[in-house]
Design a protein around this motif. Structure first.
Motif, short mmCIF file in Angstrom:
data_model
loop_
_atom_site.label_atom_id
_atom_site.label_comp_id
_atom_site.label_asym_id
_atom_site.label_seq_id
_atom_site.Cartn_x
_atom_site.Cartn_y
_atom_site.Cartn_z
N PRO A 246 21.95 45.53 34.64
CA PRO A 246 23.41 45.47 34.57
C PRO A 246 24.04 46.55 33.68
O PRO A 246 23.38 47.06 32.76
N ILE A 247 25.30 46.85 33.97
CA ILE A 247 26.09 47.73 33.09
C ILE A 247 27.34 46.94 32.67
O ILE A 247 27.74 46.01 33.38
N PRO A 248 27.96 47.31 31.51
CA PRO A 248 29.10 46.49 31.05
C PRO A 248 30.29 46.58 32.01
O PRO A 248 30.62 47.66 32.51
N CYS A 249 30.95 45.47 32.21
CA CYS A 249 32.16 45.42 33.06
C CYS A 249 33.27 46.18 32.34
O CYS A 249 33.47 46.00 31.13
N SER A 250 34.01 47.02 33.06
CA SER A 250 35.05 47.82 32.40
C SER A 250 36.24 46.95 31.98
O SER A 250 37.07 47.37 31.18
N LYS A 251 36.34 45.73 32.49
CA LYS A 251 37.47 44.86 32.12
C LYS A 251 37.13 43.94 30.95
O LYS A 251 37.92 43.78 30.04
N CYS A 252 35.94 43.29 31.01
CA CYS A 252 35.65 42.28 29.99
C CYS A 252 34.41 42.59 29.17
O CYS A 252 34.14 41.89 28.19
N GLY A 253 33.64 43.60 29.57
CA GLY A 253 32.45 43.97 28.80
C GLY A 253 31.21 43.16 29.13
O GLY A 253 30.13 43.43 28.62
N GLU A 254 31.37 42.14 29.99
CA GLU A 254 30.20 41.33 30.35
C GLU A 254 29.33 42.10 31.35
O GLU A 254 29.80 43.04 32.00
N PRO A 255 28.06 41.71 31.49
CA PRO A 255 27.17 42.45 32.39
C PRO A 255 27.66 42.44 33.84
O PRO A 255 28.20 41.43 34.32
N SER A 256 27.52 43.60 34.50
CA SER A 256 27.92 43.67 35.91
C SER A 256 26.94 44.59 36.64
O SER A 256 26.19 45.33 36.01
N SER A 257 26.98 44.54 37.97
CA SER A 257 26.06 45.42 38.71
C SER A 257 26.69 46.78 38.98
O SER A 257 26.00 47.78 39.14
N ASP A 258 28.06 46.85 39.01
CA ASP A 258 28.68 48.12 39.38
C ASP A 258 29.93 48.47 38.57
O ASP A 258 30.78 49.22 39.03
N GLY A 259 30.08 47.91 37.35
CA GLY A 259 31.21 48.28 36.50
C GLY A 259 32.33 47.26 36.50
O GLY A 259 33.18 47.28 35.62
N ILE A 260 32.39 46.38 37.51
CA ILE A 260 33.34 45.25 37.48
C ILE A 260 32.50 44.00 37.73
O ILE A 260 31.83 43.91 38.77
N CYS A 261 32.54 43.06 36.80
CA CYS A 261 31.67 41.89 36.99
C CYS A 261 32.27 40.96 38.05
O CYS A 261 33.47 41.00 38.33
N GLN A 262 31.40 40.14 38.57
CA GLN A 262 31.80 39.22 39.64
C GLN A 262 32.89 38.26 39.17
O GLN A 262 33.77 37.86 39.91
N CYS A 263 32.80 37.92 37.86
CA CYS A 263 33.75 36.99 37.28
C CYS A 263 35.17 37.59 37.33
O CYS A 263 36.11 36.94 37.78
N CYS A 264 35.33 38.85 36.87
CA CYS A 264 36.65 39.50 36.89
C CYS A 264 37.14 39.68 38.33
O CYS A 264 38.32 39.54 38.62
N ARG A 265 36.21 40.02 39.22
CA ARG A 265 36.58 40.19 40.63
C ARG A 265 37.17 38.89 41.20
O ARG A 265 38.23 38.87 41.82
N LEU A 266 36.47 37.77 40.94
CA LEU A 266 36.94 36.48 41.47
C LEU A 266 38.24 36.05 40.79
O LEU A 266 39.15 35.53 41.44
N LEU A 267 38.33 36.28 39.46
CA LEU A 267 39.55 35.89 38.76
C LEU A 267 40.76 36.66 39.30
O LEU A 267 41.84 36.11 39.46
N ASP A 268 40.57 37.95 39.62
CA ASP A 268 41.65 38.76 40.22
C ASP A 268 42.12 38.10 41.52
O ASP A 268 43.30 37.96 41.79
N GLN A 269 41.12 37.73 42.33
CA GLN A 269 41.42 37.09 43.62
C GLN A 269 42.20 35.80 43.43
O GLN A 269 43.19 35.55 44.11
N VAL A 270 41.76 35.00 42.43
CA VAL A 270 42.40 33.72 42.17
C VAL A 270 43.82 33.92 41.65
O VAL A 270 44.76 33.23 42.06
N MET A 271 43.99 34.90 40.75
CA MET A 271 45.32 35.11 40.15
C MET A 271 46.32 35.59 41.20
O MET A 271 47.51 35.36 41.09
N GLN A 272 45.78 36.28 42.25
CA GLN A 272 46.70 36.72 43.32
C GLN A 272 47.10 35.55 44.22
O GLN A 272 47.97 35.67 45.07
N GLY A 273 46.43 34.40 44.06
CA GLY A 273 46.78 33.19 44.80
C GLY A 273 46.27 33.12 46.21
O GLY A 273 45.68 33.99 46.74
#
Ligand code: SF4
Length: 273
Positions: A246-273
């Motif tokens: 893993p490499i650090p997520c550019s948004k939250c610093g947590e481990p990710s496979s490509d610079g944006i972690c799955q958690c931030c990706r899903l939260l973005d999706q959720v926040m968009q409703g």
């Protein structure tokens, strides 16, 4: 039961030295039994520290009951319990995510966020390992689910006890113990057997896989063990060094496979409703 658990623990080589192990406890039979077993194996050792960790995803009429159960078992064993919530960190609950009716089942969101919060908290607590209560049935279901989704990279990420950047090694001491044996252990040691099930579970594909596997196991005993034996052999085909780091997520610093972690990706999706 203890023999199978000890065999798995030996393969992790975690308990040979001074160590702090965070045990993920949901309050169900498997995780409380795991805490009970690890406590019975290691409470006499001064160099092993156990901490229980529960995640409150915000699931009304269900999670508060299981957290009470975790609290009572941890108190009985005199193991400290830490509780972290989705609401505090992510500002949203599983119930709210489920209400949005995304095409993905609420479990996809809930599972990813919980895994990340468990890892983050275990790391903050300085853990050498994060132990989870996945039993043989859970593991066989996960392997099959990844086959069904064609997600071979994720399959390799199930490799036991890996050293990865920012990730506390996960251990699954119950991975060879069938669910039925866990239920017997829980009954005979006066541990919580369950508080109903999560109201969102009927939407999970895992439930279909679970039912299918139970049906296969009934007709062809040994199916679950065979799936895990096959999976362990597949893991040997790709040495650990060749796979995911893993490499650090550019948004939250947590481990990710490509610079944006799955958690931030899903939260973005959720926040968009
Ligand atoms: Fe979360 Fe799904 Fe498990 Fe419920 S069943 S706690 S929504 S992962």
């Amino acid at each position: 039961m203890h023999r199978k658990v000890k065999q798995v623990l030996r393969s992790y080589r975690i308990f040979n030295k001074n160590c702090k192990v965070v045990v993920a406890v949901s309050g169900g039979k498997d995780s409380t039994a795991l805490l009970h077993i690890l406590h019975s194996l290691f409470s006499s050792r001064k160099d092993v520290e156990l901490i229980a960790l529960s995640i409150d995803e915000g699931i009304e009429d269900y999670r508060p009951l299981t957290i009470d159960a975790s609290r009572s078992v941890a108190k009985r064993l005199d193991v400290p319990l830490v509780v972290k919530s989705f609401q505090d960190l992510y500002k949203i609950t599983s119930d709210q995510m489920a209400a949005q009716n995304h095409a993905q089942a609420p479990c996809t969101f809930c599972g990813v966020l919980r895994k990340s919060l468990l890892n983050r908290t275990a790391r903050e607590l300085g853990a050498d390992a994060l132990a989870t209560g996945h039993n043989l049935d859970d593991e066989a279901q996960t392997v099959l689910l990844n086959y069904i989704k064609g997600d071979i990279d994720r399959l390799y990420r199930l490799r036991p006890s890996r050293e990865l950047n920012g990730m506390v090694p996960r251990i699954k001491p119950l991975r060879r113990v069938p669910e039925k044996e866990m239920a017997i252990y829980a009954i005979t040691h006066d541990l919580p057997l369950g508080h109903g099930s999560c109201p969102h579970i009927p939407r999970a594909i895992r439930l279909e896989v679970k039912n299918m596997l139970n049906d296969l196991e009934f007709k062809h005993p040994g199916t679950k063990y065979s799936i895990m034996r096959g999976f362990d052999r597949i893991l040997q085909l790709r040495p650990p060094g060749e796979s995911f780091q893993p490499i650090p997520c550019s948004k939250c610093g947590e481990p990710s496979s490509d610079g944006i972690c799955q958690c931030c990706r899903l939260l973005d999706q959720v926040m968009q409703g």
